[in-house]
Design an enzyme around this catalytic site. Structure first.
Site, PDB file in Angstrom:
ATOM      1  N   ASP A  67      47.880  18.621  30.804  1.00  0.00           N
ATOM      2  CA  ASP A  67      46.429  18.511  30.927  1.00  0.00           C
ATOM      3  C   ASP A  67      46.013  17.353  31.822  1.00  0.00           C
ATOM      4  O   ASP A  67      46.821  16.505  32.202  1.00  0.00           O
ATOM      5  CB  ASP A  67      45.783  18.367  29.540  1.00  0.00           C
ATOM      6  CG  ASP A  67      46.595  17.466  28.602  1.00  0.00           C
ATOM      7  OD1 ASP A  67      47.166  16.477  29.084  1.00  0.00           O
ATOM      8  OD2 ASP A  67      46.652  17.759  27.399  1.00  0.00           O
ATOM      9  N   ASN A 136      44.567  17.295  13.739  1.00  0.00           N
ATOM     10  CA  ASN A 136      43.914  18.572  13.454  1.00  0.00           C
ATOM     11  C   ASN A 136      44.722  19.757  13.980  1.00  0.00           C
ATOM     12  O   ASN A 136      44.239  20.881  14.004  1.00  0.00           O
ATOM     13  CB  ASN A 136      42.499  18.601  14.032  1.00  0.00           C
ATOM     14  CG  ASN A 136      42.477  18.519  15.556  1.00  0.00           C
ATOM     15  OD1 ASN A 136      43.520  18.392  16.204  1.00  0.00           O
ATOM     16  ND2 ASN A 136      41.284  18.596  16.136  1.00  0.00           N
ATOM     17  N   HIS A 138      45.928  20.075  17.097  1.00  0.00           N
ATOM     18  CA  HIS A 138      45.802  20.423  18.512  1.00  0.00           C
ATOM     19  C   HIS A 138      47.106  20.151  19.258  1.00  0.00           C
ATOM     20  O   HIS A 138      47.845  19.224  18.939  1.00  0.00           O
ATOM     21  CB  HIS A 138      44.594  19.727  19.165  1.00  0.00           C
ATOM     22  CG  HIS A 138      44.762  18.274  19.477  1.00  0.00           C
ATOM     23  ND1 HIS A 138      44.012  17.293  18.870  1.00  0.00           N
ATOM     24  CD2 HIS A 138      45.576  17.620  20.352  1.00  0.00           C
ATOM     25  CE1 HIS A 138      44.358  16.115  19.354  1.00  0.00           C
ATOM     26  NE2 HIS A 138      45.312  16.286  20.257  1.00  0.00           N
ATOM     27  N   GLU A 143      42.046  22.714  20.991  1.00  0.00           N
ATOM     28  CA  GLU A 143      41.487  22.328  19.700  1.00  0.00           C
ATOM     29  C   GLU A 143      41.440  23.527  18.749  1.00  0.00           C
ATOM     30  O   GLU A 143      41.605  24.674  19.165  1.00  0.00           O
ATOM     31  CB  GLU A 143      40.076  21.763  19.903  1.00  0.00           C
ATOM     32  CG  GLU A 143      40.016  20.523  20.784  1.00  0.00           C
ATOM     33  CD  GLU A 143      40.548  19.265  20.108  1.00  0.00           C
ATOM     34  OE1 GLU A 143      40.862  19.323  18.903  1.00  0.00           O
ATOM     35  OE2 GLU A 143      40.647  18.229  20.786  1.00  0.00           O
TER      36      GLU A 143
END
EC number: 3.5.99.6
Length: 246
Positions: A67, A136, A138, A143
């Site tokens: 990313d 979480n 990700h 996400e």
């Protein structure tokens, strides 16, 4: 899914570096998928030390990063381009034209996503993808709620992700609100995956990754469907997972 338990962060980093070095020495033309952040940083230091001491070569290696922030010039101190060059690329013999990251200042971001995805395919796909995991679930900047079928795409960063990354910036307001990330399908297309985790804050996430339901509400759960996943994590991160002797 193979789980390797490390004593602590430094031991996790050492085991991860040894894993990577073995793969590179076995296939000098390997294509690696790389991650940024605090989790792989020590591993990169150890790869540099090995390159200098033992001569492991990256001259024929190709890399693709997961990313990049949208809106940061690649030479911005907080861009992932800068991170990778400072953390690894500037200290090994990899060729610049073989080390790829998404362009966070492209004139057309949708076209950039398509270009990056196509480039990975043109290069024969990723042989070994390195991942971290968010609290979480990700992976990359994918996400909760991201489609398992997603390819490289633009993502709006959640408040929790921006706050987690704010330590690298002067102020939360400086943290970009969007990024380009390889999609979940892009990650799953890798022939092999190495996931790193350290610390008690990752314990719930690792438990859910290994034992939870495979669901888009927890992106990393999709890794249960991949045939070649190795997890290297320290005891704190694995405290809720029963690990057989390795």
């Amino acid at each position: 899914m193979k789980i390797i338990e490390a004593k602590h962060f430094d031991d996790m980093s050492l085991k991860a570096a040894q894993f990577m070095i073995e793969k590179i020495q076995r296939d000098p033309t390997i294509t690696l998928g790389l991650a940024t952040g605090g989790t792989p940083q020590k591993m990169y230091e150890l790869l540099i030390n090995d390159h200098r001491t033992n001569g492991t070569s990256y001259h024929q290696v190709t890399t693709f990063n997961l990313d990049e922030y949208i809106g940061l010039d690649r030479h911005d101190p907080n861009s992932y381009y800068t991170y990778m060059h400072k953390a690894l690329f500037d200290h090994i013999d990899i060729r610049d034209e073989q080390a790829f990251l998404p362009n966070g200042t492209a004139s057309n971001f949708n076209a950039e996503c398509e270009r990056y995805e196509a480039l990975i395919q043109q290069r024969g796909g990723i042989d070994l993808q390195v991942l971290g995991i968010g609290a979480n679930g990700h992976i990359g900047f994918n996400e909760p709620g991201t489609s398992f079928e997603s390819s490289t795409h633009i993502v709006k960063l959640t408040d929790s992700t921006r706050e987690a990354n704010a330590r690298y910036f002067n102020d939360l307001s400086e943290v970009p609100t969007e990024a380009i990330t390889m999609g979940i399908q892009s990650i799953m297309n890798a022939k092999e995956i190495l996931l790193l985790a350290s610390g008690k804050k990752k314990a719930d996430a690792l438990y859910q990754l290994i034992h939870g339901k495979v669901d888009e509400s927890f992106p990393a759960s999709v890794l249960q469907r991949h045939e070649q996943v190795t997890i290297i994590a320290d005891r704190e991160a694995l405290q809720k997972v029963a690990v057989s002797s390795n």
